[in-house]
Write an enzyme that holds these catalytic residues in place. Structure first.
Site, PDB file in Angstrom:
ATOM      1  N   ASP A   1       0.871  -1.161   0.000  1.00  0.00           N
ATOM      2  CA  ASP A   1       0.000   0.000   0.000  1.00  0.00           C
ATOM      3  C   ASP A   1       0.916   1.221   0.000  1.00  0.00           C
ATOM      4  OD1 ASP A   1      -2.329   1.616   0.305  1.00  0.00           O
ATOM      5  OD2 ASP A   1      -1.935   1.731   2.453  1.00  0.00           O
TER       6      ASP A   1
ATOM      7  N   ASP B   1      -0.072   4.977   0.876  1.00  0.00           N
ATOM      8  CA  ASP B   1      -0.298   5.951   1.944  1.00  0.00           C
ATOM      9  C   ASP B   1      -0.179   5.290   3.313  1.00  0.00           C
ATOM     10  OD1 ASP B   1      -0.925   7.788  -0.098  1.00  0.00           O
ATOM     11  OD2 ASP B   1      -2.994   7.084  -0.132  1.00  0.00           O
TER      12      ASP B   1
END
Length: 253
Positions: free
Chosen positions: A25, A27
């Site tokens: 991922d 963020d």
């Protein structure tokens, strides 16, 4: 459900698990743009709620961010938060103007807030995450990003991280290919497929409970939760095999 690792138990060595790929991922895992996203969501919802409910409105909180919007596609996050406040709006269209009082209109308004913050404040990176990516990429592992954000490509470009990744699956890619977002597993599976890896030979790194659930549903070899505020137990309950507070905790020597 994986067994909870005791905090003093050693972490698995990522280069000894037979992995072919790592999927991150963005963020909150590689970049600290989560603070920009929170700021953009708060600016959006606080202004909307004040207009709707008056000065006594209940503001958008970090708990709202973590449980309702973090890790989810933007329009789904809008709908989830509004539903938590008993508000139902027409879904609208992704082409809706930011002023439109629809789920998509509010989502597009949030994107304006985010891009303003990205331009004025910039995106920071987690140095330990970058070191881990560089070290394991040098050992021949493929690297992919799976982000719900439609701004993922821009963030990777502005931070200079784009060359580190062999594939990017973001909100734009998901829409173009009709893939449901997290917590469904399809975007993680697509990221692994793009770098030629099966889930059984790939690891996922996530800071959001929705993302951890997505990776667990996809049957990945290892699901690593990074606790940037979601909570260790919540990530374990969501399906993480191990939880760390920083990727520098992994031994690569």
């Amino acid at each position: 459900m994986p067994d909870a690792r005791h905090p003093t138990d050693p972490l698995p060595r990522l280069d000894t698990l037979g992995l072919r790929a790592l999927v991150f991922d963005l963020d909150g895992v590689v970049t600290s743009t989560a603070r920009l996203h929170f700021g953009a969501w708060k600016a959006l919802f606080d202004a909307y709620l004040e207009t709707r409910d008056g000065p006594g409105f209940a503001p958008f909180t970090e708990a709202d961010y973590m449980t309702l919007v973090d890790g989810r596609p933007r329009y789904e996050g809008v709908a989830k938060f509004l539903a938590s406040r008993g508000i139902e709006l027409p879904h609208g269209s992704p082409n809706d103007a930011p002023e439109a009082e629809t789920v998509c209109g509010l989502g597009n308004r949030k994107n304006i807030h985010f891009n303003h913050l990205l331009t004025t404040q910039g995106a920071e990176v987690f140095p330990s995450s970058v070191r881990l990516i560089e070290r394991l990429k040098a050992k021949g592992l493929a690297m992919a990003v799976n982000s719900s954000s439609r701004n993922c490509q821009r963030v990777l470009e502005t931070t200079g991280l784009l060359p580190l990744f062999d594939a990017v699956v973001d909100g734009v890619y998901a829409d173009e290919h009709g893939l449901p977002g997290k917590p469904q597993p399809e975007t993680f599976l697509a990221a692994a497929r793009l770098v030629g890896a099966e889930p059984a030979t790939a690891a996922v790194f996530e800071d959001a409970v929705a993302g951890v659930r997505s990776a667990r549903a996809g049957g990945f070899r290892l699901v690593v939760g990074i606790d940037r505020g979601a909570g260790r137990q919540a990530l374990l309950d969501g399906g993480a095999d191990v939880v760390v507070t920083d990727l520098g905790e992994f031994n690569l020597d």
